[in-house]
Design a protein around this motif. Structure first.
Motif, PDB file in Angstrom:
ATOM      1  N   ILE A 196      -7.319   2.418  -3.622  1.00  0.00           N
ATOM      2  CA  ILE A 196      -6.172   1.513  -3.551  1.00  0.00           C
ATOM      3  C   ILE A 196      -5.297   1.579  -4.795  1.00  0.00           C
ATOM      4  CG2 ILE A 196      -7.235  -0.009  -1.860  1.00  0.00           C
ATOM      5  CD1 ILE A 196      -7.748  -2.033  -4.079  1.00  0.00           C
ATOM      6  N   ASN A 231      -2.782   4.397  -4.374  1.00  0.00           N
ATOM      7  CA  ASN A 231      -1.848   4.297  -3.262  1.00  0.00           C
ATOM      8  C   ASN A 231      -0.514   3.731  -3.757  1.00  0.00           C
ATOM      9  OD1 ASN A 231      -0.362   3.576  -0.989  1.00  0.00           O
ATOM     10  ND2 ASN A 231      -2.154   2.872   0.148  1.00  0.00           N
ATOM     11  N   GLU A 257       1.930   2.589  -2.186  1.00  0.00           N
ATOM     12  CA  GLU A 257       2.408   1.456  -1.390  1.00  0.00           C
ATOM     13  C   GLU A 257       1.669   0.159  -1.710  1.00  0.00           C
ATOM     14  OE1 GLU A 257       1.944   3.206   2.619  1.00  0.00           O
ATOM     15  OE2 GLU A 257       4.119   2.910   2.765  1.00  0.00           O
ATOM     16  N   THR A 258       0.749   0.219  -2.661  1.00  0.00           N
ATOM     17  CA  THR A 258      -0.058  -0.945  -3.017  1.00  0.00           C
ATOM     18  C   THR A 258       0.294  -1.409  -4.423  1.00  0.00           C
ATOM     19  OG1 THR A 258      -1.856  -0.164  -1.616  1.00  0.00           O
ATOM     20  CG2 THR A 258      -2.434  -1.772  -3.288  1.00  0.00           C
ATOM     21  N   ASN A 295      -1.316  -3.741  -7.168  1.00  0.00           N
ATOM     22  CA  ASN A 295      -2.540  -4.440  -7.556  1.00  0.00           C
ATOM     23  C   ASN A 295      -2.348  -5.067  -8.921  1.00  0.00           C
ATOM     24  OD1 ASN A 295      -4.644  -3.736  -5.512  1.00  0.00           O
ATOM     25  ND2 ASN A 295      -3.968  -1.681  -6.067  1.00  0.00           N
ATOM     26  N   ALA A 325      -2.766  -8.719  -4.611  1.00  0.00           N
ATOM     27  CA  ALA A 325      -2.187  -7.429  -4.250  1.00  0.00           C
ATOM     28  C   ALA A 325      -1.280  -7.561  -3.043  1.00  0.00           C
ATOM     29  CB  ALA A 325      -3.300  -6.426  -3.932  1.00  0.00           C
ATOM     30  N   SER A 326      -0.383  -6.603  -2.929  1.00  0.00           N
ATOM     31  CA  SER A 326       0.341  -6.380  -1.684  1.00  0.00           C
ATOM     32  C   SER A 326       0.031  -4.952  -1.267  1.00  0.00           C
ATOM     33  CB  SER A 326       1.848  -6.594  -1.855  1.00  0.00           C
ATOM     34  OG  SER A 326       2.407  -5.579  -2.634  1.00  0.00           O
ATOM     35  N   PHE A 327      -0.020  -4.741   0.039  1.00  0.00           N
ATOM     36  CA  PHE A 327      -0.361  -3.423   0.564  1.00  0.00           C
ATOM     37  C   PHE A 327       0.247  -3.288   1.947  1.00  0.00           C
ATOM     38  CE2 PHE A 327      -3.554  -6.428   1.774  1.00  0.00           C
ATOM     39  CZ  PHE A 327      -3.880  -6.127   3.084  1.00  0.00           C
ATOM     40  N   THR A 374       3.659  -5.139   5.536  1.00  0.00           N
ATOM     41  CA  THR A 374       3.278  -5.440   4.156  1.00  0.00           C
ATOM     42  C   THR A 374       2.512  -6.754   4.162  1.00  0.00           C
ATOM     43  OG1 THR A 374       5.219  -4.284   3.316  1.00  0.00           O
ATOM     44  CG2 THR A 374       4.116  -5.801   1.805  1.00  0.00           C
TER      45      THR A 374
END
Length: 158
Positions: free
Chosen positions: A51, A54, A56-57, A59, A73-75, A81
């Protein structure tokens, strides 16, 4: 009582603390959707490598008065999302989650933004609804921490 909550990127040294937070049986039960084996450090490290790599994540650790007290976090999952967070049980009830979510929402401006929470986790439901998330439905999913399928509430921030 925590007076200041801030966020910062996760550093390698934070992983030991986060691992210990996630091994707390009561916290894991509330979160419900956790790793199969919270004591498996190898799996924990592999998950975090994945993660953190990534793009797109996002943290971050949550700092309470300068000490690590959680993560947020956003993922992206299946094109949506989502946000997730984990708070050290030692600081539950001190407004840390709500302040951390507000700080993350300043950084993550994608809308709609999704969240999922075990339907019986009243504290997390309050945090999300106070932040403007609205319940849009429920789903049934396997909660490893409870070793059972449970209901989760799906929330969206428009």
């Amino acid at each position: 009582m925590i007076s200041e909550v801030t966020l910062r990127g996760i550093e390698d040294a934070d992983l030991d603390i986060l691992f210990e937070f996630m091994r707390d049986p009561e916290a894991a039960r509330m979160a419900a959707f956790t790793a199969e084996d919270p004591d498996d450090r190898e799996a924990f490290d592999a998950h975090w490598r994945k993660i953190r790599g990534n793009p797109e994540t996002l943290n971050q650790v949550i700092l309470g008065d300068g000490a690590v007290v959680g993560s947020i976090a956003s993922f992206v999952m299946e094109g949506d999302t989502e946000i997730t967070y984990w708070i050290d049980r030692a600081v539950w009830g001190q407004g840390v989650a709500g302040r951390a979510v507000a700080l993350l929402l300043e950084q993550v401006t994608v809308r709609p933004l999704h969240a999922r929470v075990a339907s019986d986790n009243a504290a997390s439901m309050r945090v999300l609804t106070r932040a403007g998330f609205k319940s849009v439905g429920t789903d049934i999913g396997y909660a490893a921490a409870r070793k059972a399928e449970i209901e989760e509430t799906i929330l969206i921030l428009s």
